[in-house]
Design a protein around this motif. Sequence first.
Motif, PDB file in Angstrom:
ATOM      1  N   ALA A   1       0.819  -1.221   0.000  1.00 54.42           N
ATOM      2  CA  ALA A   1       0.000   0.000   0.000  1.00 54.42           C
ATOM      3  C   ALA A   1       0.853   1.271   0.000  1.00 54.42           C
ATOM      4  O   ALA A   1       0.458   2.273  -0.598  1.00 54.42           O
ATOM      5  CB  ALA A   1      -0.946   0.001   1.200  1.00 54.42           C
ATOM      6  N   ILE A   2       2.024   1.245   0.662  1.00 55.27           N
ATOM      7  CA  ILE A   2       2.858   2.462   0.702  1.00 55.27           C
ATOM      8  C   ILE A   2       3.849   2.514  -0.458  1.00 55.27           C
ATOM      9  O   ILE A   2       4.634   3.461  -0.566  1.00 55.27           O
ATOM     10  CB  ILE A   2       3.608   2.624   2.041  1.00 55.27           C
ATOM     11  CG1 ILE A   2       4.653   1.527   2.236  1.00 55.27           C
ATOM     12  CG2 ILE A   2       2.624   2.720   3.210  1.00 55.27           C
ATOM     13  CD1 ILE A   2       5.694   1.852   3.317  1.00 55.27           C
ATOM     14  N   GLY A   3       3.850   1.502  -1.320  1.00 61.91           N
ATOM     15  CA  GLY A   3       4.731   1.524  -2.482  1.00 61.91           C
ATOM     16  C   GLY A   3       6.171   1.133  -2.184  1.00 61.91           C
ATOM     17  O   GLY A   3       7.083   1.556  -2.902  1.00 61.91           O
ATOM     18  N   ALA A   4       6.389   0.332  -1.135  1.00 65.92           N
ATOM     19  CA  ALA A   4       7.748  -0.131  -0.845  1.00 65.92           C
ATOM     20  C   ALA A   4       8.251  -0.972  -2.017  1.00 65.92           C
ATOM     21  O   ALA A   4       7.470  -1.598  -2.737  1.00 65.92           O
ATOM     22  CB  ALA A   4       7.754  -0.957   0.443  1.00 65.92           C
ATOM     23  N   LYS A   5       9.572  -0.978  -2.194  1.00 65.48           N
ATOM     24  CA  LYS A   5      10.166  -1.741  -3.295  1.00 65.48           C
ATOM     25  C   LYS A   5      10.428  -3.192  -2.904  1.00 65.48           C
ATOM     26  O   LYS A   5      10.516  -4.061  -3.768  1.00 65.48           O
ATOM     27  CB  LYS A   5      11.473  -1.085  -3.730  1.00 65.48           C
ATOM     28  CG  LYS A   5      11.279   0.305  -4.303  1.00 65.48           C
ATOM     29  CD  LYS A   5      12.616   0.930  -4.651  1.00 65.48           C
ATOM     30  CE  LYS A   5      12.419   2.368  -5.108  1.00 65.48           C
ATOM     31  NZ  LYS A   5      13.603   3.169  -4.909  1.00 65.48           N
ATOM     32  N   SER A   6      10.589  -3.438  -1.599  1.00 70.24           N
ATOM     33  CA  SER A   6      10.896  -4.803  -1.158  1.00 70.24           C
ATOM     34  C   SER A   6      10.375  -5.045   0.254  1.00 70.24           C
ATOM     35  O   SER A   6      10.151  -4.105   1.013  1.00 70.24           O
ATOM     36  CB  SER A   6      12.411  -5.050  -1.201  1.00 70.24           C
ATOM     37  OG  SER A   6      13.088  -4.231  -0.268  1.00 70.24           O
ATOM     38  N   VAL A   7      10.189  -6.333   0.554  1.00 68.66           N
ATOM     39  CA  VAL A   7       9.873  -6.770   1.918  1.00 68.66           C
ATOM     40  C   VAL A   7      10.903  -7.823   2.312  1.00 68.66           C
ATOM     41  O   VAL A   7      11.292  -8.652   1.490  1.00 68.66           O
ATOM     42  CB  VAL A   7       8.444  -7.343   2.068  1.00 68.66           C
ATOM     43  CG1 VAL A   7       7.401  -6.249   1.912  1.00 68.66           C
ATOM     44  CG2 VAL A   7       8.174  -8.478   1.110  1.00 68.66           C
ATOM     45  N   TRP A   8      11.325  -7.739   3.550  1.00 66.05           N
ATOM     46  CA  TRP A   8      12.334  -8.660   4.060  1.00 66.05           C
ATOM     47  C   TRP A   8      11.796  -9.252   5.348  1.00 66.05           C
ATOM     48  O   TRP A   8      11.629  -8.549   6.337  1.00 66.05           O
ATOM     49  CB  TRP A   8      13.630  -7.902   4.325  1.00 66.05           C
ATOM     50  CG  TRP A   8      14.786  -8.802   4.619  1.00 66.05           C
ATOM     51  CD1 TRP A   8      14.893  -9.683   5.645  1.00 66.05           C
ATOM     52  CD2 TRP A   8      15.991  -8.913   3.873  1.00 66.05           C
ATOM     53  NE1 TRP A   8      16.093 -10.334   5.590  1.00 66.05           N
ATOM     54  CE2 TRP A   8      16.789  -9.879   4.509  1.00 66.05           C
ATOM     55  CE3 TRP A   8      16.486  -8.281   2.727  1.00 66.05           C
ATOM     56  CZ2 TRP A   8      18.048 -10.235   4.052  1.00 66.05           C
ATOM     57  CZ3 TRP A   8      17.731  -8.633   2.276  1.00 66.05           C
ATOM     58  CH2 TRP A   8      18.506  -9.601   2.931  1.00 66.05           C
ATOM     59  N   MET A   9      11.478 -10.551   5.319  1.00 62.16           N
ATOM     60  CA  MET A   9      10.990 -11.237   6.510  1.00 62.16           C
ATOM     61  C   MET A   9      12.198 -11.843   7.229  1.00 62.16           C
ATOM     62  O   MET A   9      12.965 -12.595   6.649  1.00 62.16           O
ATOM     63  CB  MET A   9       9.986 -12.327   6.124  1.00 62.16           C
ATOM     64  CG  MET A   9       8.714 -11.763   5.524  1.00 62.16           C
ATOM     65  SD  MET A   9       7.566 -13.070   5.038  1.00 62.16           S
ATOM     66  CE  MET A   9       7.223 -12.589   3.349  1.00 62.16           C
ATOM     67  N   GLN A  10      12.336 -11.467   8.494  1.00 58.02           N
ATOM     68  CA  GLN A  10      13.496 -11.840   9.280  1.00 58.02           C
ATOM     69  C   GLN A  10      13.596 -13.342   9.526  1.00 58.02           C
ATOM     70  O   GLN A  10      12.658 -14.092   9.251  1.00 58.02           O
ATOM     71  CB  GLN A  10      13.441 -11.111  10.628  1.00 58.02           C
ATOM     72  CG  GLN A  10      13.963  -9.697  10.545  1.00 58.02           C
ATOM     73  CD  GLN A  10      15.457  -9.633  10.270  1.00 58.02           C
ATOM     74  OE1 GLN A  10      16.228 -10.519  10.590  1.00 58.02           O
ATOM     75  NE2 GLN A  10      15.870  -8.543   9.656  1.00 58.02           N
TER      76      GLN A  10
END
Length: 140
Positions: A98-107
């Motif tokens: 929704a905020i337009g992040a380029k990536s997600v990193w799950m720890q």
Amino acid sequence: MAEFQNPTDPEIKSLLENTKTIALVGASPKPDRPSNRVMKFLLDQGFHVIPVNPGQAGSTIHGQTVVAQLSDIQTPVDMVDIFRNSNDAAGVVDDAIAIGAKSVWMQLGVINPDAFAKARQKGLIAVMDRCPAIELPRLS
């Protein structure tokens, strides 16, 4: 359950090299918590890290003001680093999209293949069950 394949080492290295602003969801002010140590490491590496934790909103962690949720961030976010349990990761991924992040990193230990697949489907780079504080030194 969706299948997942993390990016290759060169892809992760490129992701980290092209990331400037990281929203760290689940940031803790407690020095013994992994999120606190990783946030400090990332700041020391020159990243702009925005801590996200509704219970700590308005306070500071490592000199950075904590926001309650991703939608409170007023600047573009390159990566959303997720320090939440595996079930909560899905909602964080939705917020990252929704905020337009380029990536997600799950720890490390945050494993949600469906959220991973959704992030990829929406065009984000997704990394799961890894830690940037381990990958940065390993790949540099």
